[in-house]
Design an enzyme around this catalytic site. Structure first.
Site, short mmCIF file in Angstrom:
data_model
loop_
_atom_site.label_atom_id
_atom_site.label_comp_id
_atom_site.label_asym_id
_atom_site.label_seq_id
_atom_site.Cartn_x
_atom_site.Cartn_y
_atom_site.Cartn_z
N LYS A 43 -1.18 -9.45 2.92
CA LYS A 43 -0.46 -8.92 4.07
C LYS A 43 -1.36 -7.96 4.83
CE LYS A 43 2.95 -5.68 3.88
NZ LYS A 43 2.47 -4.71 4.88
N ASP A 71 0.83 -1.20 0.00
CA ASP A 71 0.00 0.00 0.00
C ASP A 71 0.87 1.25 0.00
OD1 ASP A 71 0.89 -0.08 2.59
OD2 ASP A 71 -1.08 0.17 3.52
N SER A 72 2.19 1.05 0.01
CA SER A 72 3.11 2.17 -0.26
C SER A 72 2.82 2.75 -1.64
CB SER A 72 4.57 1.70 -0.18
OG SER A 72 4.76 0.51 -0.94
N GLU A 91 9.63 -4.16 10.35
CA GLU A 91 10.02 -2.88 9.76
C GLU A 91 10.56 -1.91 10.81
OE1 GLU A 91 7.26 -1.03 7.03
OE2 GLU A 91 8.41 0.84 6.99
#
Ligand code: KIV
Length: 294
Positions: free
Chosen positions: A128, A59-60, A198
């Site tokens: 994800k 979704d970046s 992350e």
């Protein structure tokens, strides 16, 4: 532990599709796993050609290709358009679709229904979701129970960055480190086949790794994870500015794109493009006949 080389040289045409058991074998054998994001057909073709193992339509995309300020606004419909384009360009890497903010948190039913769309409509092999708190763990469990492989995501989770105090590294106090470790284990217990770590300290990732049976893909989590992921536009230098500490730019495509467009702009304006070699011809006879018919 240093990474073991792959057993034999593979090419885009001889490589077999990456599977979940294949990823587990790579983890067991200490072969580093490569994941990259992609958002369109040419990006997928490039990832296929490069031989990456996993492609995430992250979704970046909200920021890299759709121009939003963050990942929160992107919709399921927008993500599906991009994911379908990536699917058309991929043959061997495992395709993971990213469930956007608001598309899975409300209920198990909502999460499963959204996950099914990514599998049935866009051809994803897995989805994800972000976070390792009770809601995310419940949703991961529901999606896994529905038969769809799930990749979790802990540490810096951009969809809830505001609640985390902004886009900054997580797990840097003992208490925060315990939270990251507990969330990773909870997602693993929920049946996630893989988990993204992350922006957490490299030492913390190293501490957690021995308890991880799921494949762990790091981004800003140091070298101890089973593999790495970077955002396509970051690693290829298509974004301006330095970006996060963990970003390594392997090319400067953005500079080349602007240089190419600037040269084109200048040549159109000064009349040097198109030159004779860029033009089609017609025989003198045909041209004469065309003129006589005026
Ligand atoms: O959306 C995304 O690109 C991601 C990766 C950075 C893991 O979540």
């Amino acid at each position: 532990m240093s990474s073991r080389p792959r057993p034999e040289a593979e090419t885009a045409t001889t490589r077999s599709p990456v599977t979940l058991p294949g990823l587990a074998t790579m983890k067991r054998d200490g072969q580093k796993i490569v994941m990259v994001t992609a958002y369109d057909y040419p990006g997928a073709l490039a990832a296929e050609e490069a031989g990456v193992d996993l492609v995430l339509v992250g979704d970046s995309a909200a920021m890299t290709v759709l121009g939003y300020d963050g990942t929160v606004p992107v919709s399921v419909e927008e993500m599906l358009v991009l994911t379908k384009a990536v699917r058309r360009g991929l043959r061997t890497p495992l395709l993971v679709g990213d469930l956007p903010f608001g598309s899975y948190e409300v209920s198990d039913e909502q999460a499963v229904a959204t996950a099914f769309r990514f599998v049935k409509e866009a051809g994803c092999e897995a989805v994800k979701l972000e976070g390792g708190g009770p809601t995310s763990v419940a949703r991961a469990t529901a999606i896994v129970n529905a038969g769809i492989p799930v990749m979790g995501h802990v540490g810096l989770t951009p969809q809830t960055a505001t609640a985390l105090g902004g886009f900054k590294a997580q797990g840097r106090t003992a208490a925060a480190a315990h939270k990251v470790a507990a969330e990773a284990r909870a997602l693993q217990d929920a049946g996630c086949f893989a988990i993204v770590f992350e922006a957490i300290p490299a030492q913390l990732a190293e501490e957690i790794m021995p308890s991880m049976e799921a494949v762990v893909i790091g981004i800003g989590a140091g070298p101890a994870t089973d593999g790495q992921v970077l955002v396509f536009h970051d690693l290829l230098g298509m974004t301006s500015g330095g970006g996060a500490r963990f970003v390594k730019r392997y090319a400067e495509i953005g500079t080349q794109v602007v240089a190419g467009l600037s040269a084109y702009t200048a040549e159109v304006r000064d009349g040097s493009y198109p030159a004779p070699e860029h033009c089609y011809g017609i025989s003198d006879e045909e041209l004469a006949e065309f003129r006589s018919g005026r």
